[in-house]
Design a protein around this motif. Sequence first.
Motif, PDB file in Angstrom:
ATOM      1  N   ALA A  98      -4.131  -6.192  -4.099  1.00 44.10           N
ATOM      2  CA  ALA A  98      -4.898  -7.217  -3.383  1.00 44.10           C
ATOM      3  C   ALA A  98      -5.367  -6.745  -2.022  1.00 44.10           C
ATOM      4  O   ALA A  98      -6.257  -7.347  -1.418  1.00 44.10           O
ATOM      5  N   HIS A  99      -4.770  -5.648  -1.522  1.00 40.67           N
ATOM      6  CA  HIS A  99      -5.127  -5.145  -0.196  1.00 40.67           C
ATOM      7  C   HIS A  99      -5.960  -3.865  -0.264  1.00 40.67           C
ATOM      8  O   HIS A  99      -6.121  -3.173   0.740  1.00 40.67           O
ATOM      9  N   GLU A 100      -6.512  -3.570  -1.431  1.00 42.20           N
ATOM     10  CA  GLU A 100      -7.324  -2.364  -1.598  1.00 42.20           C
ATOM     11  C   GLU A 100      -8.544  -2.415  -0.671  1.00 42.20           C
ATOM     12  O   GLU A 100      -9.078  -3.488  -0.384  1.00 42.20           O
ATOM     13  N   GLU A 101      -8.927  -1.243  -0.185  1.00 50.37           N
ATOM     14  CA  GLU A 101     -10.047  -1.065   0.743  1.00 50.37           C
ATOM     15  C   GLU A 101      -9.744  -1.637   2.130  1.00 50.37           C
ATOM     16  O   GLU A 101     -10.652  -1.880   2.929  1.00 50.37           O
ATOM     17  N   ARG A 102      -8.474  -1.874   2.403  1.00 52.12           N
ATOM     18  CA  ARG A 102      -8.030  -2.264   3.741  1.00 52.12           C
ATOM     19  C   ARG A 102      -6.891  -1.342   4.145  1.00 52.12           C
ATOM     20  O   ARG A 102      -6.340  -0.596   3.332  1.00 52.12           O
ATOM     21  N   SER A 103      -6.541  -1.377   5.421  1.00 48.98           N
ATOM     22  CA  SER A 103      -5.396  -0.603   5.902  1.00 48.98           C
ATOM     23  C   SER A 103      -4.585  -1.457   6.867  1.00 48.98           C
ATOM     24  O   SER A 103      -5.085  -2.454   7.403  1.00 48.98           O
ATOM     25  N   LEU A 104      -3.358  -1.054   7.051  1.00 47.98           N
ATOM     26  CA  LEU A 104      -2.469  -1.734   7.995  1.00 47.98           C
ATOM     27  C   LEU A 104      -1.906  -0.709   8.948  1.00 47.98           C
ATOM     28  O   LEU A 104      -1.455   0.366   8.526  1.00 47.98           O
ATOM     29  N   GLN A 105      -1.923  -1.008  10.240  1.00 50.48           N
ATOM     30  CA  GLN A 105      -1.279  -0.144  11.222  1.00 50.48           C
ATOM     31  C   GLN A 105      -0.030  -0.834  11.746  1.00 50.48           C
ATOM     32  O   GLN A 105      -0.061  -1.989  12.155  1.00 50.48           O
ATOM     33  N   LEU A 106       1.075  -0.085  11.708  1.00 49.28           N
ATOM     34  CA  LEU A 106       2.340  -0.564  12.249  1.00 49.28           C
ATOM     35  C   LEU A 106       2.678   0.218  13.503  1.00 49.28           C
ATOM     36  O   LEU A 106       2.717   1.450  13.479  1.00 49.28           O
ATOM     37  N   ASP A 107       2.908  -0.474  14.603  1.00 49.83           N
ATOM     38  CA  ASP A 107       3.387   0.166  15.826  1.00 49.83           C
ATOM     39  C   ASP A 107       4.892  -0.067  15.917  1.00 49.83           C
ATOM     40  O   ASP A 107       5.366  -1.183  15.651  1.00 49.83           O
ATOM     41  N   PHE A 108       5.632   0.967  16.314  1.00 52.42           N
ATOM     42  CA  PHE A 108       7.075   0.780  16.424  1.00 52.42           C
ATOM     43  C   PHE A 108       7.640   1.466  17.667  1.00 52.42           C
ATOM     44  O   PHE A 108       7.113   2.455  18.167  1.00 52.42           O
ATOM     45  N   GLY A 129       0.801  -1.218   0.000  1.00 47.38           N
ATOM     46  CA  GLY A 129       0.000   0.000   0.000  1.00 47.38           C
ATOM     47  C   GLY A 129       0.831   1.265   0.000  1.00 47.38           C
ATOM     48  O   GLY A 129       2.037   1.249  -0.268  1.00 47.38           O
ATOM     49  N   LYS A 130       0.147   2.356   0.310  1.00 48.66           N
ATOM     50  CA  LYS A 130       0.770   3.680   0.350  1.00 48.66           C
ATOM     51  C   LYS A 130       0.653   4.221   1.771  1.00 48.66           C
ATOM     52  O   LYS A 130      -0.404   4.145   2.398  1.00 48.66           O
ATOM     53  N   ILE A 131       1.760   4.752   2.282  1.00 45.64           N
ATOM     54  CA  ILE A 131       1.748   5.281   3.642  1.00 45.64           C
ATOM     55  C   ILE A 131       0.820   6.494   3.703  1.00 45.64           C
ATOM     56  O   ILE A 131       1.002   7.475   2.978  1.00 45.64           O
ATOM     57  N   LEU A 132      -0.177   6.391   4.559  1.00 43.42           N
ATOM     58  CA  LEU A 132      -1.194   7.432   4.680  1.00 43.42           C
ATOM     59  C   LEU A 132      -0.867   8.421   5.788  1.00 43.42           C
ATOM     60  O   LEU A 132      -1.144   9.612   5.683  1.00 43.42           O
ATOM     61  N   ASP A 133      -0.255   7.915   6.862  1.00 43.79           N
ATOM     62  CA  ASP A 133       0.014   8.782   8.015  1.00 43.79           C
ATOM     63  C   ASP A 133       1.128   8.158   8.854  1.00 43.79           C
ATOM     64  O   ASP A 133       1.229   6.932   8.957  1.00 43.79           O
ATOM     65  N   GLU A 135      -8.811  -5.762   8.359  1.00 45.68           N
ATOM     66  CA  GLU A 135      -9.760  -6.847   8.121  1.00 45.68           C
ATOM     67  C   GLU A 135      -9.398  -8.110   8.887  1.00 45.68           C
ATOM     68  O   GLU A 135     -10.261  -8.771   9.467  1.00 45.68           O
ATOM     69  N   ARG A 136      -8.131  -8.437   8.936  1.00 40.28           N
ATOM     70  CA  ARG A 136      -7.690  -9.714   9.506  1.00 40.28           C
ATOM     71  C   ARG A 136      -7.215  -9.614  10.946  1.00 40.28           C
ATOM     72  O   ARG A 136      -6.989 -10.631  11.596  1.00 40.28           O
ATOM     73  N   GLY A 137      -7.017  -8.399  11.463  1.00 44.37           N
ATOM     74  CA  GLY A 137      -6.476  -8.247  12.812  1.00 44.37           C
ATOM     75  C   GLY A 137      -4.957  -8.353  12.789  1.00 44.37           C
ATOM     76  O   GLY A 137      -4.305  -8.018  11.794  1.00 44.37           O
ATOM     77  N   ILE A 138      -4.367  -8.831  13.879  1.00 42.27           N
ATOM     78  CA  ILE A 138      -2.915  -8.914  13.975  1.00 42.27           C
ATOM     79  C   ILE A 138      -2.390  -9.969  13.003  1.00 42.27           C
ATOM     80  O   ILE A 138      -2.806 -11.121  13.029  1.00 42.27           O
ATOM     81  N   VAL A 139      -1.447  -9.553  12.145  1.00 43.55           N
ATOM     82  CA  VAL A 139      -0.869 -10.466  11.165  1.00 43.55           C
ATOM     83  C   VAL A 139       0.583 -10.805  11.478  1.00 43.55           C
ATOM     84  O   VAL A 139       1.150 -11.730  10.887  1.00 43.55           O
ATOM     85  N   ALA A 140       1.194 -10.072  12.406  1.00 48.74           N
ATOM     86  CA  ALA A 140       2.549 -10.385  12.855  1.00 48.74           C
ATOM     87  C   ALA A 140       2.847  -9.552  14.097  1.00 48.74           C
ATOM     88  O   ALA A 140       2.331  -8.443  14.263  1.00 48.74           O
ATOM     89  N   SER A 141       3.688 -10.108  14.969  1.00 54.94           N
ATOM     90  CA  SER A 141       4.106  -9.362  16.162  1.00 54.94           C
ATOM     91  C   SER A 141       5.499  -9.813  16.578  1.00 54.94           C
ATOM     92  O   SER A 141       5.989 -10.871  16.149  1.00 54.94           O
TER      93      SER A 141
END
Length: 361
Positions: free
Chosen positions: A268-278, A243-247, A289-295
Amino acid sequence: MTERITLDNLDDFAIGATVLGTGGGGDPYIGKLMAKQAIEEHGPVDLIDPRDVPDDELVVPSAMLGAPTVMVEKLPRGTESTDAFEALETYMGREAYATMSIEAGGLNSTVPIAVAAELGLPLVDADGMGRAFPEVQMVTLTMGGISATPMSIADEKGNSVFLETNDNQWAEQFARTTSIEMGGSCMIATYAHTGSELREHAILDSMSLAREIGETIRTARSASGDPVEELLELTDGFELFEGKILDVKRRTEGGFAMGEATIDGLGAHEERSLQLDFQNENLVARDSERGIVASVPDLITVLDAETGEPVTTEGLKYGHRVRVVGMPCAEQWRTDAGLELVGPRYFDYDIDYEPIELLQQ
């Protein structure tokens, strides 16, 4: 045959280590410049097999400590790392047989190359994490009962500090406070250990893996292939999002680069978003959509969508098109002791760790 780190393959080491660094470990460009200058002046560095280090010889890792965002503006003088290293040798009354990366991360995998070149020492093909983590005690050496102290700390102003602490958690607290007083970053020599301790407790062969990763990305790009797909095949990894970094919300807090990045899905990930905590490094990835995908402790790395080049947390910016990948961590981190030290609950997430390969089923 001993592998050598030269000007010809330095980029491969730096890029591969930054991929393993999960967004942290410091700006690879700065570290690469330091290593390049040292190799130009003193010659190539021998990368030695950890199995060849004599049992009783001393290995001293060298590293940067602090918030990676600070290093973008607070450039090192260039002698801090060797100052800290030699001061620790003097303090301990022993010469080191070799140096080592304490973590696989951009700057923190190339600073030891510079130290090795300048002091005429070999670099051990190993590190203490197999990736990067934000705190001093977060190394497999801690699980082996190896002390982070005595630790030597040096800054670009010529200041030096020595630490002796009761345990590695205290070493983190005192060293972090010192780094803040030194302007947010400093160079350290720490976790001195023997060859036998190295083989029992460190992550072996991680630097050659970094070189292989960097070479794979470079070769795929030059052949007009897909460097991300080649990387995933090499590391048994998974593509988590495109995707593209939104914020990006980023702050320096308590000596760390803290924040969250939101990525708007494409393809393939259109209309979804991903949040990364660092916290210096990427800790948790949440798909809308899927919740946590890696930690943590599994590796979460952001790559440029076109080139496959890794993007550190301080390099995340609005509009950047990226692909986020996840890779399994070293097995040591999946033990009860490892998860207590670096699992998601240590970072105050109310979740239990699930291996990335299970989350991707």
